[in-house]
Design a protein around this motif. Structure first.
Motif, PDB file in Angstrom:
ATOM      1  N   LYS A  83       4.379  -2.606   2.981  1.00  0.00           N
ATOM      2  CA  LYS A  83       4.800  -2.374   1.127  1.00  0.00           C
ATOM      3  C   LYS A  83       4.160  -3.731   0.399  1.00  0.00           C
ATOM      4  O   LYS A  83       4.456  -4.097  -0.448  1.00  0.00           O
ATOM      5  CB  LYS A  83       5.825  -2.014   1.204  1.00  0.00           C
ATOM      6  CG  LYS A  83       6.373  -0.529   1.304  1.00  0.00           C
ATOM      7  CD  LYS A  83       5.317   0.568   1.051  1.00  0.00           C
ATOM      8  CE  LYS A  83       6.533   1.635   1.910  1.00  0.00           C
ATOM      9  NZ  LYS A  83       5.519   2.974   1.879  1.00  0.00           N
ATOM     10  N   ARG A  84       2.952  -4.187   1.396  1.00  0.00           N
ATOM     11  CA  ARG A  84       2.502  -6.026   1.003  1.00  0.00           C
ATOM     12  C   ARG A  84       1.230  -5.798   0.505  1.00  0.00           C
ATOM     13  O   ARG A  84       0.449  -4.104   0.816  1.00  0.00           O
ATOM     14  CB  ARG A  84       2.931  -6.604   2.286  1.00  0.00           C
ATOM     15  CG  ARG A  84       3.730  -7.478   2.558  1.00  0.00           C
ATOM     16  CD  ARG A  84       3.017  -8.399   3.796  1.00  0.00           C
ATOM     17  NE  ARG A  84       4.852  -9.502   4.455  1.00  0.00           N
ATOM     18  CZ  ARG A  84       5.069 -10.278   3.347  1.00  0.00           C
ATOM     19  NH1 ARG A  84       3.876 -10.606   2.129  1.00  0.00           N
ATOM     20  NH2 ARG A  84       5.719 -11.264   3.511  1.00  0.00           N
ATOM     21  N   GLU A  85       0.948  -5.951  -1.109  1.00  0.00           N
ATOM     22  CA  GLU A  85       0.011  -6.158  -1.384  1.00  0.00           C
ATOM     23  C   GLU A  85      -1.270  -7.634  -1.789  1.00  0.00           C
ATOM     24  O   GLU A  85      -1.760  -7.529  -1.801  1.00  0.00           O
ATOM     25  CB  GLU A  85       0.519  -5.480  -2.848  1.00  0.00           C
ATOM     26  CG  GLU A  85       0.618  -4.113  -3.017  1.00  0.00           C
ATOM     27  CD  GLU A  85      -0.431  -3.539  -2.938  1.00  0.00           C
ATOM     28  OE1 GLU A  85      -1.029  -3.796  -2.709  1.00  0.00           O
ATOM     29  OE2 GLU A  85      -0.046  -1.810  -2.103  1.00  0.00           O
ATOM     30  N   SER A  86       0.126  -8.298  -1.264  1.00  0.00           N
ATOM     31  CA  SER A  86      -0.171 -10.324  -1.603  1.00  0.00           C
ATOM     32  C   SER A  86      -0.613 -10.005  -0.260  1.00  0.00           C
ATOM     33  O   SER A  86       0.007 -10.881   1.026  1.00  0.00           O
ATOM     34  CB  SER A  86       0.460 -10.471  -1.914  1.00  0.00           C
ATOM     35  OG  SER A  86      -0.067 -12.014  -1.962  1.00  0.00           O
ATOM     36  N   ILE A  87      -1.703 -10.493   0.190  1.00  0.00           N
ATOM     37  CA  ILE A  87      -2.343 -10.207   1.749  1.00  0.00           C
ATOM     38  C   ILE A  87      -3.706 -11.299   1.655  1.00  0.00           C
ATOM     39  O   ILE A  87      -4.664 -11.052   1.111  1.00  0.00           O
ATOM     40  CB  ILE A  87      -2.705  -9.096   2.310  1.00  0.00           C
ATOM     41  CG1 ILE A  87      -1.780  -8.008   2.853  1.00  0.00           C
ATOM     42  CG2 ILE A  87      -3.638  -9.482   3.841  1.00  0.00           C
ATOM     43  CD1 ILE A  87      -2.181  -6.625   3.714  1.00  0.00           C
ATOM     44  N   ILE A  88      -3.795 -12.235   1.897  1.00  0.00           N
ATOM     45  CA  ILE A  88      -5.485 -13.204   2.080  1.00  0.00           C
ATOM     46  C   ILE A  88      -5.486 -13.221   3.321  1.00  0.00           C
ATOM     47  O   ILE A  88      -5.176 -13.170   5.019  1.00  0.00           O
ATOM     48  CB  ILE A  88      -4.628 -14.237   2.523  1.00  0.00           C
ATOM     49  CG1 ILE A  88      -3.835 -14.788   0.496  1.00  0.00           C
ATOM     50  CG2 ILE A  88      -5.504 -15.448   2.375  1.00  0.00           C
ATOM     51  CD1 ILE A  88      -2.895 -15.943   0.997  1.00  0.00           C
ATOM     52  N   ASP A  89      -6.714 -12.736   3.634  1.00  0.00           N
ATOM     53  CA  ASP A  89      -7.576 -11.911   4.527  1.00  0.00           C
ATOM     54  C   ASP A  89      -8.414 -13.175   4.511  1.00  0.00           C
ATOM     55  O   ASP A  89      -9.710 -13.757   4.432  1.00  0.00           O
ATOM     56  CB  ASP A  89      -8.500 -11.186   3.926  1.00  0.00           C
ATOM     57  CG  ASP A  89      -9.866 -10.605   4.941  1.00  0.00           C
ATOM     58  OD1 ASP A  89      -9.358 -11.071   5.771  1.00  0.00           O
ATOM     59  OD2 ASP A  89     -10.466  -9.957   4.612  1.00  0.00           O
TER      60      ASP A  89
END
Length: 376
Positions: A83-89
């Motif tokens: 449920k994470r939206e804040s993902i740094i790719d």
């Protein structure tokens, strides 16, 4: 009393946070593992080196892969499951962007070593013969991380390959080629046995063909542009060679016997030194069939054969697989040539036998035999 209750509540709160963090990290590890098993189950032929860092509320994905779809599915699964939206790719896709105009390289010398890391001291994993085209993935120091035509990955010294832009690669692809058919050849500076050497070439090396012929000598161009001459008895037109290959039991035996006495070399796939699977791969290649690099990969091919009493069901050319000395995993491969006899590379290319009465009997290998496979 109130102070004690507050401390207990605080401890429970901290513990619940740590437990939640542990569960999430475990779930992240499981997601990464599943995606890797799906897209890169064999890291010898696929790249998927991905991990993560959690900083506050931020999840940072780091590493590299050669499969964009794998990266996209990984991010999608993490968002869905955590449920994470804040993902740094921060995952790099290979080939590296710095190589966008230089996607290919061509092996220059007769035998070119590929290592497990960017160093000559790193393990030798395989070899590329002259004229082999490799896919460039990234560069580190004086080495390129490359992928062989059979998918195998390794690091090669930049001095051993010609780095190609689109023009050079197109020129190589469209120029008629020759393949060395003698075990060992010397490319000469002039059409004469008495002229100086440009370099050596071995069976399987590929060169560019010139239209110029001088008596029995053919003018050739090496991948790096050097010019030389070869006697026409040592080469064959590459396309004609390919169409002339006949994968038969007798041809497999004949080719295998050419290499009797060639020394064992871990990672070797050339007449300068073979390991067991490199020997088998080369024998099959020279008869028109490309097979994977390592013995466990080769064991996935073909049809499993029930050997029968006294190996009566085996045929010449079947592959024999043996377990390692210290376990049940595949650790050795040989080519069966009939009458309980096989040919393999162990110390050097030689005969072996299941027959206790034979001079070639190998008691150790007889105990370690697992199964046989038929590839044609």
């Amino acid at each position: 009393m109130k102070s004690s209750i507050f401390k207990i509540i605080l401890i429970i709160f901290i513990f619940s946070l740590e437990l939640g963090s542990f569960r999430q990290e475990n779930e992240l590890n499981q997601i990464i593992k599943r995606i890797k098993e799906k897209y890169a189950p064999d890291t010898r032929i696929a790249v998927f080196n991905i991990s993560y860092k959690i900083t506050g509320n931020k999840l940072i994905l780091i590493g590299e892969t050669d499969n964009l779809k794998a990266k996209q599915e990984l991010i999608s699964q993490i968002k869905l499951k955590t449920k994470r939206e804040s993902i740094i790719d921060s995952i790099s896709i290979l080939p590296d962007s710095s190589l966008i105009n230089y996607s290919s390289g061509i092996a220059i010398h007769d035998v070119n070593n590929l290592h497990s890391g960017p160093s000559e001291k790193a393990e030798l994993v395989t070899q590329a013969l002259m004229g082999t085209v490799v896919r460039l993935l990234k560069k580190k120091l004086n080495y390129y991380y490359v992928q062989m035509p059979d998918g195998y990955l390794g690091w090669i010294n930049s001095n051993n390959i010609l780095i190609c832009d689109k023009y050079k690669f197109s020129k190589w692809n469209t120029t008629p080629k020759l393949i060395i058919t003698s075990l060992n050849s010397v490319i000469r500076t002039k059409p004469s046995e008495h002229s100086d050497s440009v370099c050596t070439a071995i069976m399987g090396c590929i060169l560019q063909k010139s239209d110029s012929i001088y008596n029995d000598w053919i003018k050739v161009e090496l991948p790096d542009g050097r010019i030389g001459f070869l006697h026409d008895s040592t080469v064959m037109n590459l396309n004609e060679w390919k169409t002339s290959r006949m994968l038969t039991a007798n041809n497999i035996e004949k080719t295998a016997k050419l290499f009797l006495g060639v020394p064992y070399l871990w990672g070797g796939t050339s007449i300068k030194g073979f390991d067991c699977s490199g020997f088998v791969k080369t024998v099959y290649f020279l008869n028109g069939k490309d097979i994977p690099r390592d013995s466990d990969q080769q064991a996935r091919l073909g049809k499993k054969i029930k050997c029968g009493k006294n190996f009566k069901n085996l045929k010449k050319g079947d592959l024999l697989f043996f377990k390692k000395n210290n376990g049940e995993k595949i650790g050795h491969v040989a080519i069966y040539i009939g009458n309980w006899i096989f040919i393999h590379c162990d110390k050097y290319v030689r005969f072996g036998s299941f027959d206790p009465k034979s001079e070639y009997f190998d008691k150790n290998l007889a105990k370690r035999f697992l199964f046989a496979k038929r590839l044609f």
